[in-house]
Design a protein around this motif. Structure first.
Motif, PDB file in Angstrom:
ATOM      1  N   VAL A   1      -4.414   6.727  -2.696  1.00 21.01           N
ATOM      2  CA  VAL A   1      -4.098   5.443  -2.063  1.00 21.01           C
ATOM      3  C   VAL A   1      -3.895   4.421  -3.177  1.00 21.01           C
ATOM      4  O   VAL A   1      -4.774   4.209  -4.024  1.00 21.01           O
ATOM      5  CB  VAL A   1      -5.229   4.977  -1.121  1.00 21.01           C
TER       6      VAL A   1
ATOM      7  N   TYR B   1      -8.547   7.914  -5.067  1.00 23.67           N
ATOM      8  CA  TYR B   1      -8.259   9.186  -4.434  1.00 23.67           C
ATOM      9  C   TYR B   1      -9.489   9.702  -3.695  1.00 23.67           C
ATOM     10  O   TYR B   1     -10.628   9.350  -4.016  1.00 23.67           O
ATOM     11  CB  TYR B   1      -7.762  10.207  -5.460  1.00 23.67           C
TER      12      TYR B   1
ATOM     13  N   THR C   1       0.849  -1.190   0.000  1.00 25.51           N
ATOM     14  CA  THR C   1       0.000   0.000   0.000  1.00 25.51           C
ATOM     15  C   THR C   1       0.881   1.235   0.000  1.00 25.51           C
ATOM     16  O   THR C   1       1.884   1.292   0.731  1.00 25.51           O
ATOM     17  CB  THR C   1      -0.919   0.011   1.230  1.00 25.51           C
ATOM     18  N   TYR C   2       0.506   2.226  -0.817  1.00 28.56           N
ATOM     19  CA  TYR C   2       1.269   3.457  -0.914  1.00 28.56           C
ATOM     20  C   TYR C   2       0.287   4.621  -0.847  1.00 28.56           C
ATOM     21  O   TYR C   2      -0.698   4.651  -1.602  1.00 28.56           O
ATOM     22  CB  TYR C   2       2.042   3.482  -2.229  1.00 28.56           C
ATOM     23  N   LYS C   3       0.495   5.543   0.078  1.00 27.46           N
ATOM     24  CA  LYS C   3      -0.436   6.631   0.291  1.00 27.46           C
ATOM     25  C   LYS C   3       0.314   7.957   0.296  1.00 27.46           C
ATOM     26  O   LYS C   3       1.496   8.012   0.619  1.00 27.46           O
ATOM     27  CB  LYS C   3      -1.183   6.475   1.627  1.00 27.46           C
TER      28      LYS C   3
ATOM     29  N   CYS D   1     -15.267   7.313  -1.912  1.00 28.41           N
ATOM     30  CA  CYS D   1     -14.145   7.288  -2.851  1.00 28.41           C
ATOM     31  C   CYS D   1     -14.512   8.150  -4.053  1.00 28.41           C
ATOM     32  O   CYS D   1     -15.595   8.013  -4.636  1.00 28.41           O
ATOM     33  CB  CYS D   1     -13.839   5.862  -3.281  1.00 28.41           C
TER      34      CYS D   1
ATOM     35  N   MET E   1     -11.780   8.031   3.489  1.00 27.94           N
ATOM     36  CA  MET E   1     -11.375   6.688   3.061  1.00 27.94           C
ATOM     37  C   MET E   1     -12.376   5.626   3.478  1.00 27.94           C
ATOM     38  O   MET E   1     -12.502   4.593   2.836  1.00 27.94           O
ATOM     39  CB  MET E   1     -10.002   6.345   3.635  1.00 27.94           C
TER      40      MET E   1
ATOM     41  N   TRP F   1      -5.955  13.135  -1.581  1.00 27.03           N
ATOM     42  CA  TRP F   1      -5.294  12.023  -0.881  1.00 27.03           C
ATOM     43  C   TRP F   1      -5.414  10.769  -1.755  1.00 27.03           C
ATOM     44  O   TRP F   1      -6.505  10.281  -2.016  1.00 27.03           O
ATOM     45  CB  TRP F   1      -5.946  11.787   0.469  1.00 27.03           C
TER      46      TRP F   1
ATOM     47  N   SER G   1      -3.315   0.519  -3.755  1.00 26.35           N
ATOM     48  CA  SER G   1      -3.453  -0.757  -3.060  1.00 26.35           C
ATOM     49  C   SER G   1      -4.042  -1.786  -3.999  1.00 26.35           C
ATOM     50  O   SER G   1      -5.019  -1.518  -4.702  1.00 26.35           O
ATOM     51  CB  SER G   1      -4.347  -0.601  -1.820  1.00 26.35           C
TER      52      SER G   1
ATOM     53  N   GLN H   1      -8.339  12.421   4.115  1.00 27.93           N
ATOM     54  CA  GLN H   1      -8.085  11.088   4.646  1.00 27.93           C
ATOM     55  C   GLN H   1      -9.314  10.531   5.353  1.00 27.93           C
ATOM     56  O   GLN H   1      -9.513   9.318   5.415  1.00 27.93           O
ATOM     57  CB  GLN H   1      -6.903  11.124   5.618  1.00 27.93           C
TER      58      GLN H   1
ATOM     59  N   TRP I   1       6.472   8.007  -6.587  1.00 32.27           N
ATOM     60  CA  TRP I   1       5.165   7.577  -7.077  1.00 32.27           C
ATOM     61  C   TRP I   1       5.297   6.770  -8.372  1.00 32.27           C
ATOM     62  O   TRP I   1       4.616   5.758  -8.547  1.00 32.27           O
ATOM     63  CB  TRP I   1       4.273   8.788  -7.308  1.00 32.27           C
TER      64      TRP I   1
END
Length: 775
Positions: free
Chosen positions: A37, A45, A16-18, A56, A52, A35, A39, A49, A98
């Protein structure tokens, strides 16, 4: 000027990368911070936060997406022209992070998609099945999680291997082209140095690639062997735990028998010396600890009790134990005592229930194309395909309210009716815990359809549901338990589609009757709201108020389900309540959430003195003892996200059993086809069953009209109106239920259906006379 957000960034190789990224919105607002995410191969996006969990704003699948770089900070992600994100990082380093994370995720998503296309349904079988034991479930999930993590890391290593090979070859080609220029002087020396260093890097990289390849081959070779060994160890541990559990039950039974004999002897010796009521626990001697100050509730405030309640706590242990309900251990001992009366039952193993169903197919369907012409209509009158259903009927969904039947088992053992009220109130809340992720709609039952849930050997209860009316749709439910309680309800669902959300209002009263004390409780259900029907991710909320009333003693519990609000500081899905006697005096305070747990604490003193609430009303301040947990939600089984988020009980509801009624929901063909993943065939069967039901109903209406005509020949009858489904001359269908009688409820005065008996006797004989042919 756009500020650079300081956000901690995980390693790009993670699952996961946020982080915050600027996204182009339009020519008026330009780039706006969002924001993002990353995954499971999906890039989503949100505006903040906090969104989430429920909203979405957009998602793009990287498996088929292209990633291009515009300049130092800008990059573009496009999915075949349908979706294009123009993004801008805060700096060049952030953009490169990214890009790296997106490339890795894209490679992994493409590989997983290719594997799923090749293997089909064989992938789930690679993981060892869950052992049918009660102990070690968390350890099994931990081991499975570790195996999945290792497998993911091996896949990442393979991806990095491919990327290094690709970029290394390109670098070598570029250096070869520079070397072919044959430059002289200092430039030629520099190029030769770079070429030598690149050669050393290539040799080292090749060595690492070979080591990674050997590790990958070794891991794949030993994977199945390790899984088999793990399964053998798990089975052995389950057998040991079952043996220990039996020994512990026998040990506890012997201790209780010995303690009961000792207490009876001591009571006989000291009967003349003991005062009246000495063995009865006082309501004020339940707890001996302080209750920490909890968060402010909407209608009241709780604070720790005065210290003088703590001073006498040490002398009240016997009274505390005598009034409290038996704990889980004593409840678990009851089946052992019953089995000792009939030893033959102990030798019969319990039936193993299934723990998995077929995964939900990924079928896409435009909801708005179906719902746009149904605004303002009732949900039961909307022709919905099975794509929006879950593979259980509404009758099975009602039976799922018994997920936490042990709360009623504990309530039946309570000495105090006020504490019994706490367990009944917790049971009324627990039925909503299964709805958090369940956005699918149950099948509307056919008229005359039934469903039985026989858990007498495992849990001591039997449940029967029958669809007793079609217009309005109504289902009658009756549960009888060997542990001293009966539950019955008749639920009619009224629903309205409002465009952005769907409101479901259950109508009808739920009754719980306990043999001990003859306490009779009633309550109603709250409103369920499904949000984001048109745009966004579906999510469910419960809101409203419940009054649980004990008609025998006059006790009452008022529960309030707080609706979700963007501006509220309280925890989401909050439930609060107060248990009061017939005089209005508060005895217990309940608090928690309808999706997680409930706690209750004893009230020592109450007063008006809190901050002013709405409309200038003062909040009541309750001084309470330490809170005790009365209910907690069971964890979902592994892989529940692909199985409609069913609980362990829900997975067994549609499991076929021998000897069930011909009208049982488990025999319903369209529902069975949907569970097997054959949705197109299920839709065809659903249309056939509904048309068959319409034909039978029109014939029943003709017979009723002919009887009215025969009894009143002077009145003219419009033949066209006899087949009109919208005719509202009679509030209820003329259909007569098979297992329930229609009568007036003595407590509420409502017209309800009460179980008249005969079903379980018919099942024992195997003779189902009078059952209609509805399938």
């Amino acid at each position: 000027m756009m500020s650079e957000p300081k956000t901690p960034v995980p390693t790009p190789a993670g699952d996961t990368y946020k982080g915050w990224v600027f996204k182009w919105t339009n020519y008026i607002k330009g780039y706006q911070r969002r924001w993002f995410v990353l995954s499971n191969g999906l890039l989503s996006y949100y505006r903040t936060q906090a969104e989430m969990g429920h909203t979405c704003r957009g998602t793009i699948n990287l498996a088929t997406a292209t990633i291009t770089v515009d300049d130092a900070c800008n990059f573009v992600i496009s999915n075949g022209g349908a979706q294009t994100y123009h993004l801008k990082a805060s700096c060049e380093v952030e953009r490169q992070r990214w890009i790296t994370a997106l490339e890795l995720a894209k490679a992994k998503a493409a590989r997983m998609q290719a594997e799923s296309d090749d293997s089909g349904d064989d992938f789930p079988s690679s993981s060892p099945p869950t052992a049918p034991g009660q102990g070690g479930g968390s350890q099994n999930s931990e081991v499975q999680s570790a195996l999945r993590t290792l497998g993911s890391k091996v896949e990442d290593l393979s991806t990095c291997n491919d990327l290094i090979s690709k970029h290394g070859s390109a670098l070598q080609r570029s250096l070869s082209e520079l070397d072919s220029l044959r430059l002289t002087g200092e430039a030629g020396d520099k190029i030769r140095q770079v070429t030598e260093r690149a050669t050393l890097f290539r040799i080292t990289s090749n060595a690492m690639i070979n080591a990674c390849r050997d590790f990958l081959a070794l891991a794949q070779t030993h994977s199945k062997r390790l899984q088999k060994a793990l399964q053998a160890e798990r089975d052995q541990r389950v057998r040991l735990e079952e043996t220990l559990e039996q020994l512990a039950k026998q040990h506890n039974h012997l201790e209780r028998a010995f303690r009961g004999a000792s207490q009876s002897n001591a009571t006989a010796d000291n009967e003349s010396a003991s005062g009246p009521g000495k063995g009865e626990g006082s309501d004020e001697e339940d707890d001996n600890e302080f209750f920490d100050a909890m968060e402010e509730a909407p209608e009241f405030i709780t604070v720790p009790a005065d210290p003088h309640f703590h001073k006498r706590s040490s002398s009240n242990i016997s009274g505390f134990n005598s009034e409290m309900c038996p704990d889980d251990q004593s409840l678990n001992e009851e089946p052992l005592a019953m089995n000792q009366e009939s030893p033959s039952q102990e030798l019969v193993p319990l039936k193993k229930r299934r723990t998995r169903i077929a995964d939900k197919p990924n079928y896409s369907l435009n909801l708005w194309s179906i719902m746009k012409n149904c605004i303002g209509k009732e949900l039961s009158k909307i022709p919905m395909p099975v794509n929006f259903n879950e593979p259980i009927s509404m009758l099975q969904r009602l039976s799922e309210d018994l997920e936490y039947h042990e709360l009623l088992d504990k309530a039946s053992k309570c000495q105090s009716s006020l504490e019994q009220m706490c367990y009944v109130a917790a049971f009324s809340v627990s039925s909503y815990s299964t709805t958090v992720h369940r956005t699918g709609k149950p099948f509307n039952p056919l008229l005359g359809e039934t469903y039985e849930l026989d858990r007498r050997r495992e849990s001591g209860y039997r449940s029967l549901c029958e669809q007793v009316s079609h217009h309005p749709p109504a289902a009658a439910h009756h549960v009888i338990s060997d542990r001293g309680w009966t539950l019955r309800q008749e639920i009619t669902v009224a629903s309205k589609f409002r465009g952005k959300y769907l409101s479901i209002m259950p109508l009808g009263t739920i009754h719980a009757i306990f043999e001990k004390g003859n306490n009779h409780y009633t309550w109603k259900k709250v409103t369920t709201t499904v949000h984001n029907i048109i745009v966004g991710k579906l999510w469910i909320d419960q809101s409203g108020e419940i009054d649980v009333v004990n008609h025998t003693t006059g006790d009452r519990c008022h529960l309030k389900f707080a609706p979700y609000s963007y501006f509220s500081r309280d925890v989401a899905r909050k439930v609060t309540g107060v248990v009061m006697d017939k005089d209005g005096k508060a005895h217990y305070v309940l608090s928690g959430t309808w999706d997680e747990k409930m706690e209750f604490s004893r009230v020592m003193q109450s007063s008006l003195g809190g901050e002013n609430g709405t409309e200038g009303k003062q909040k009541t301040v309750y001084q309470t003892l330490k809170a005790r947990e009365v209910w907690r939600r069971n964890p979902l089984p592994e892989g529940a996200d692909t199985m409609y988020y069913f609980t362990s009980l829900a997975l067994t509801l549609n499991e076929y059993e021998e000897g069930i009624s011909p009208t049982d929901s488990r025999r319903r063909p369209d529902q069975r086809l949907m569970e097997e993943g054959r949705w197109d065939e299920g839709n065809s069967e659903k249309q056939r069953l509904e048309e068959k039901q319409r034909i039978v109903r029109r014939e029943r209406e003709r017979e009723a009209a002919s009887q009215r005509t025969a009894s009143q020949p002077e009145e003219a009858v419009d033949e066209d109106s006899l087949t009109d489904p919208s005719l509202k001359s009679a509030p209820h269908d003329s259909h007569l239920a098979l297992w329930f009688d229609r009568c007036e409820d003595e407590i509420t005065g409502e017209q309800v259906h009460i179980y008249k008996g005969g079903y379980w006797e018919a099942k024992d004989r195997g003779i189902w006379e009078g059952c209609p042919d509805i399938y």
